[in-house]
Scaffold this motif. Structure first.
Motif, PDB file in Angstrom:
ATOM      1  N   GLY A   1     -10.566  36.820 -43.926  1.00  0.00           N
ATOM      2  CA  GLY A   1     -11.906  36.267 -44.115  1.00  0.00           C
ATOM      3  C   GLY A   1     -12.458  35.645 -42.845  1.00  0.00           C
ATOM      4  N   TYR A   2     -11.621  34.900 -42.154  1.00  0.00           N
ATOM      5  CA  TYR A   2     -12.046  34.298 -40.888  1.00  0.00           C
ATOM      6  C   TYR A   2     -12.278  35.371 -39.837  1.00  0.00           C
ATOM      7  CZ  TYR A   2     -10.938  29.416 -42.024  1.00  0.00           C
ATOM      8  OH  TYR A   2     -10.939  28.177 -42.541  1.00  0.00           O
ATOM      9  N   LEU A   3     -11.315  36.304 -39.763  1.00  0.00           N
ATOM     10  CA  LEU A   3     -11.374  37.312 -38.699  1.00  0.00           C
ATOM     11  C   LEU A   3     -12.618  38.175 -38.815  1.00  0.00           C
ATOM     12  CD1 LEU A   3      -7.638  38.358 -38.582  1.00  0.00           C
ATOM     13  CD2 LEU A   3      -8.941  37.301 -36.755  1.00  0.00           C
ATOM     14  N   ARG A   4     -13.042  38.433 -40.060  1.00  0.00           N
ATOM     15  CA  ARG A   4     -14.215  39.272 -40.240  1.00  0.00           C
ATOM     16  C   ARG A   4     -15.488  38.558 -39.822  1.00  0.00           C
ATOM     17  NH1 ARG A   4     -12.971  40.428 -45.632  1.00  0.00           N
ATOM     18  NH2 ARG A   4     -11.190  41.802 -45.523  1.00  0.00           N
ATOM     19  N   LYS A   5     -15.490  37.240 -39.925  1.00  0.00           N
ATOM     20  CA  LYS A   5     -16.763  36.542 -39.769  1.00  0.00           C
ATOM     21  C   LYS A   5     -16.907  35.724 -38.506  1.00  0.00           C
ATOM     22  CE  LYS A   5     -17.524  36.532 -44.649  1.00  0.00           C
ATOM     23  NZ  LYS A   5     -17.348  35.789 -45.879  1.00  0.00           N
ATOM     24  N   LEU A   6     -15.805  35.297 -37.918  1.00  0.00           N
ATOM     25  CA  LEU A   6     -15.936  34.450 -36.740  1.00  0.00           C
ATOM     26  C   LEU A   6     -15.162  35.055 -35.578  1.00  0.00           C
ATOM     27  CD1 LEU A   6     -15.421  30.922 -38.350  1.00  0.00           C
ATOM     28  CD2 LEU A   6     -17.553  31.890 -37.546  1.00  0.00           C
ATOM     29  N   PRO A   7     -15.681  34.906 -34.377  1.00  0.00           N
ATOM     30  CA  PRO A   7     -14.973  35.464 -33.222  1.00  0.00           C
ATOM     31  C   PRO A   7     -13.800  34.595 -32.778  1.00  0.00           C
ATOM     32  CG  PRO A   7     -17.086  34.531 -32.538  1.00  0.00           C
ATOM     33  CD  PRO A   7     -16.994  34.340 -34.014  1.00  0.00           C
ATOM     34  N   ILE A   8     -12.815  34.395 -33.650  1.00  0.00           N
ATOM     35  CA  ILE A   8     -11.635  33.620 -33.291  1.00  0.00           C
ATOM     36  C   ILE A   8     -10.541  34.601 -32.877  1.00  0.00           C
ATOM     37  CG2 ILE A   8      -9.998  31.872 -34.070  1.00  0.00           C
ATOM     38  CD1 ILE A   8     -11.803  31.412 -36.451  1.00  0.00           C
TER      39      ILE A   8
ATOM     40  N   THR B   1     -17.181  39.927 -33.611  1.00  0.00           N
ATOM     41  CA  THR B   1     -16.073  40.098 -34.541  1.00  0.00           C
ATOM     42  C   THR B   1     -15.669  41.561 -34.668  1.00  0.00           C
ATOM     43  OG1 THR B   1     -17.591  40.205 -36.396  1.00  0.00           O
ATOM     44  CG2 THR B   1     -16.655  38.075 -35.907  1.00  0.00           C
TER      45      THR B   1
ATOM     46  N   ARG C   1      -9.663  44.442 -36.185  1.00  0.00           N
ATOM     47  CA  ARG C   1     -10.789  44.027 -37.026  1.00  0.00           C
ATOM     48  C   ARG C   1     -11.497  45.212 -37.677  1.00  0.00           C
ATOM     49  NH1 ARG C   1     -12.404  38.265 -35.153  1.00  0.00           N
ATOM     50  NH2 ARG C   1     -10.743  37.902 -33.691  1.00  0.00           N
ATOM     51  N   ASP C   2     -11.176  46.426 -37.225  1.00  0.00           N
ATOM     52  CA  ASP C   2     -11.746  47.600 -37.893  1.00  0.00           C
ATOM     53  C   ASP C   2     -11.119  47.817 -39.252  1.00  0.00           C
ATOM     54  OD1 ASP C   2     -12.885  47.832 -35.464  1.00  0.00           O
ATOM     55  OD2 ASP C   2     -12.166  49.846 -35.015  1.00  0.00           O
ATOM     56  N   VAL C   3      -9.822  47.507 -39.336  1.00  0.00           N
ATOM     57  CA  VAL C   3      -9.119  47.868 -40.571  1.00  0.00           C
ATOM     58  C   VAL C   3      -8.892  46.684 -41.491  1.00  0.00           C
ATOM     59  CG1 VAL C   3      -7.950  49.877 -39.640  1.00  0.00           C
ATOM     60  CG2 VAL C   3      -6.897  47.654 -39.393  1.00  0.00           C
TER      61      VAL C   3
ATOM     62  N   GLU D   1      -8.638  47.466 -32.635  1.00  0.00           N
ATOM     63  CA  GLU D   1      -8.660  48.131 -33.936  1.00  0.00           C
ATOM     64  C   GLU D   1      -8.357  47.188 -35.092  1.00  0.00           C
ATOM     65  OE1 GLU D   1      -7.242  52.273 -35.033  1.00  0.00           O
ATOM     66  OE2 GLU D   1      -6.617  52.091 -32.949  1.00  0.00           O
TER      67      GLU D   1
ATOM     68  N   ARG E   1     -22.076  42.704 -36.362  1.00  0.00           N
ATOM     69  CA  ARG E   1     -20.710  42.233 -36.109  1.00  0.00           C
ATOM     70  C   ARG E   1     -20.323  42.471 -34.654  1.00  0.00           C
ATOM     71  NH1 ARG E   1     -16.269  43.983 -40.172  1.00  0.00           N
ATOM     72  NH2 ARG E   1     -15.100  42.666 -38.744  1.00  0.00           N
TER      73      ARG E   1
END
Lengths: 442, 260
Positions: free
Chosen positions: B96-103, A76, B257-259, B255, A71
């Motif tokens: 779901g998007y934030l975890r998987k794509l660098p948007i 991400t 995307r960490d939580v 932080e 990741r």
């Protein structure tokens, strides 16, 4: 054109774990002077280079930091410290789905996601027919994604990411969901990507057979750190041994170092002529299997299982059985109360639960044993060669002749062991020998 | 942040449109609900304020004057409230998007703001048609109507950005937003006339973050130009919240995307 696609140095990731959500508020209110969290380091000081043509496998138990690493590389997750640089484009098929929109068709999702990843719409449109052929979804390609099975989503995801032709493709356990023929197709594609020395693949998988088949370099992550890396075979073997027996590579290294430091033994001690009974009646000190976390335990008061291990055909303790050699499953029991007429049983099953062996000493017409409190018994179960390469579960139990199915102690799926070697069968067992051709005749 | 929004403009627009069309997916009247909801609300307010409590509007009379007054307040208010409340939850909803794509995160808040703006624009179109039918004189100032609406939505976006970031860490915020929005709405003359308020309070209201835009909308509809104070406040508030949001997002973005 640089030879190195990824350079990462000192990557670390710390997660702050708060017992209560208000803990964070307390920290903010005091500008960080009241610490209410503990640190969890998912990745520590990870450095590596990925060169063109490399397929790097990353293995490790759940929570070892594999996904965290991927990741970070795919952008991400922000690394707490350390730097990395990527030459070209990295696409990462993380977990399932990759953020597709469930209400849109496969075709539209491909176009949208490609644009989201920074590809021009024209480029994505150009690749569309390749993706459609690769994914091989038939009419589903034009149906909304919510109608897809998880396997179909993976097919779409992989087909898309592979066909967009990135310099680096990251595949994270996702392929496990696809069916066998699609997996084969994916592996072929990854092989092709690395063959011409232009691209690289990062692969996370729990399937050690494909890791060994595909990868040129394997990294074993353990608690966020690199435990061992190098050629696939030794790393995978060390990892499997650790998983099954709890012995790390360091143990082996230090054992080797110790051995080389010692004067040569007098030859006799290592020879098989050494008193057989002495070894056969003691529990080995190293190489014992560790209890799996899938174990179902039904302990009793009269007898307990104290050790479980695998012996190869020469009687040596081994971490995994060779596919073409007989081996024995061995366990040791200690009696805490006298047990007359004891019956011992064993069961071997695949990870999917298919039962391969289920027998006991009564069925095998063995004499029943009388045991006093404090006695130890070792039972060996000889196995024929021919189990397929893979992992298996062992269950065991002790009962009495009077009530063969009322167990005094029982451990279900308590230990795992692997059968290692060249896989020559896709099913549960292999042939007894090489197939023979009579030669063409007319 | 603005650059990343520009980069993802197609994604934002497409998702906003999709959301607009499919928010009521599965219901038999579909996208029509986007207009029916505000219409129903306007009908209720009209009934309550024009027959039960007598509205006091300065200088305007006629049966339809109050409906026009009401609509010109409720439409921008609804757009703002939607933008804030939906924007606040948008990061959590799109985990779901934030975890998987660098948007970048602002994209998801912007998408709610755009959807709210489109809804408001359509409602305004209908309102102006209605106005023409009941004899509202056509005016060139109508062309300026998008300006206060855009100002309002930049404010909504800035607040949405601020709250959505905090909401990732404290999910209670989403619940508080509903209450806070109600308070904001009733403390300002949106569904009632400013005249019924005590003069001292009217002076304080000059600093209300929403009122300059809503006042301007009303003035422009009647063919008048807003005062300099309104213009200034209309842009000052989004700036204040924009800077605040930027500071918070900068401090916390690693932080998120960490939580999530």
């Amino acid at each position: 054109m640089s030879d190195t696609l990824i350079t990462a140095s000192g990557l670390s990731k710390r997660f702050k774990i708060y017992e209560k959500p208000t803990g964070r508020l307390a920290e903010w209110a005091t500008f960080g002077s009241a610490v209410r969290h503990r640190d969890f380091w998912a990745l520590r000081d990870f450095s590596f280079d990925v060169k063109r043509g490399q397929c790097i496998g990353i293995i490790g138990a759940n929570g070892a930091g594999k996904s965290t690493l991927l990741r970070i590389l795919s952008g991400t997750l922000a690394a707490t410290s350390g730097t990395f640089a990527i030459e070209g484009r990295l696409l990462s098929l993380l977990e399932l789905g990759t953020g597709f929109n469930p209400n849109l068709s496969g075709r539209v999702n491909v176009l949208h996601t490609a644009e989201l990843l920074g590809y021009s719409p024209a480029y994505a449109a150009e690749k569309l027919s390749i993706i459609e052929t690769f994914a091989d979804l038939g009419e589903f390609f034009d149906l909304p994604l919510r109608m897809y099975s998880s396997g179909m989503q993976v097919r779409l995801g992989f087909a898309m990411f592979a066909s967009l032709d990135p310099e680096i493709l990251v595949v994270d356990e996702a392929l496990a969901v696809g069916d066998a023929s699609f997996q084969r197709k994916c592996f072929r594609h990854m092989e092709k990507m690395t063959e011409d020395q232009s691209r690289a693949v990062l692969l996370v998988a729990h399937d050690m057979v494909s890791i060994q088949k595909l990868c040129s370099h394997v990294i074993w992550l353990d608690h966020g750190k690199i435990r061992l890396q190098g050629e696939p075979k030794p790393v995978v073997e060390a990892y499997m041994k650790f998983m099954f027996t709890g012995q790390g590579p360091e143990h082996e290294e230090s054992a080797k170092a110790q051995a080389s430091g010692l004067p040569e033994p007098d030859g006799q001690s290592l020879a098989p002529s050494r008193d057989q009974n002495a070894t056969r009646n003691t529990i080995p000190e190293t190489g014992l299997l560790v209890r799996s976390n899938a174990a179902l335990l039904y302990p009793g008061e009269s007898v307990e299982l104290v050790a479980m291990w695998i012996e190869d055909h020469t009687g040596r303790v081994t971490a995994s059985a060779a596919v073409d050699q007989p081996f024995s499953i061995c366990y040791a029991l200690r009696f805490k109360q006298p047990v007359p007429n004891a019956v011992f049983g064993v069961r071997v099953s695949t990870i999917r639960g298919e039962l391969l062996v289920a027998t006991n000493t009564l069925m095998m017409s063995q004499p029943v044993g009388q045991y006093e409190a404090g006695q130890t018994e070792i039972v060996r179960w000889p196995m024929k060669p021919g189990l397929s390469v893979g992992e298996y579960f062992i269950s065991c139990g002790v009962s009495t002749v009077e009530h063969p199915y009322q167990f005094l102690t029982r451990e279900v799926d308590a230990y795992r062991f692997a059968v290692d070697g060249v896989s020559r069968s896709g099913a549960l067992c292999t042939l007894a020998d090489m197939p023979q051709l009579g030669g063409a005749s007319t | 942040m603005l650059f990343s929004l520009y980069q993802h403009r197609n994604f934002i627009w497409r998702n906003a449109m999709h959301d607009f069309r499919h928010r009521y997916a599965g219901s038999s009247m579909g996208a029509l609900w986007n207009v029916l909801h505000p219409l129903a609300m306007i009908a209720i307010y009209t009934l309550v304020f024009s027959s039960i409590m007598t509205p006091q509007l300065d200088g305007r009379t006629g049966r339809f004057a109050f409906i026009l007054y009401l609509c010109s307040g409720i439409i921008p208010w609804t757009a703002f409230a939607d933008c804030v409340s939906r924007g606040c939850g948008s990061l959590v909803v799109n985990a779901g998007y934030l975890r998987k794509l660098p948007i970048p995160e602002p994209v998801f808040v912007a998408q709610e703001a755009v959807a709210a703006f489109v809804t408001a624009a359509i409602s305004f179109g209908l309102l102006l048609v209605f106005g023409l039918c009941v004899g509202l004189p056509i005016s060139w100032t109508w062309l300026l109507l998008p300006v206060p609406l855009l100002a309002l939505l930049s404010l909504g976006f800035a607040i949405g950005m601020l709250l959505s970031t905090l909401n990732v860490f404290f999910r209670d915020i989403q619940q508080w937003v509903g209450i806070a929005l109600q308070i904001t709405m009733w403390t300002a003359p949106i569904v009632y006339a400013a005249k019924i308020l005590p003069p001292a309070y009217q002076a304080v209201l000059r600093w209300h973050p929403l009122l300059p835009s809503i006042n301007s909308v009303r003035l422009l509809m009647d063919g008048n130009l807003p005062a300099a104070w309104d213009w200034a406040m209309m842009f000052a508030w989004p700036m204040v919240f924009g800077v605040l949001a930027l500071a918070v997002v900068r401090a916390l973005s690693d932080e998120i995307r960490d939580v999530i």
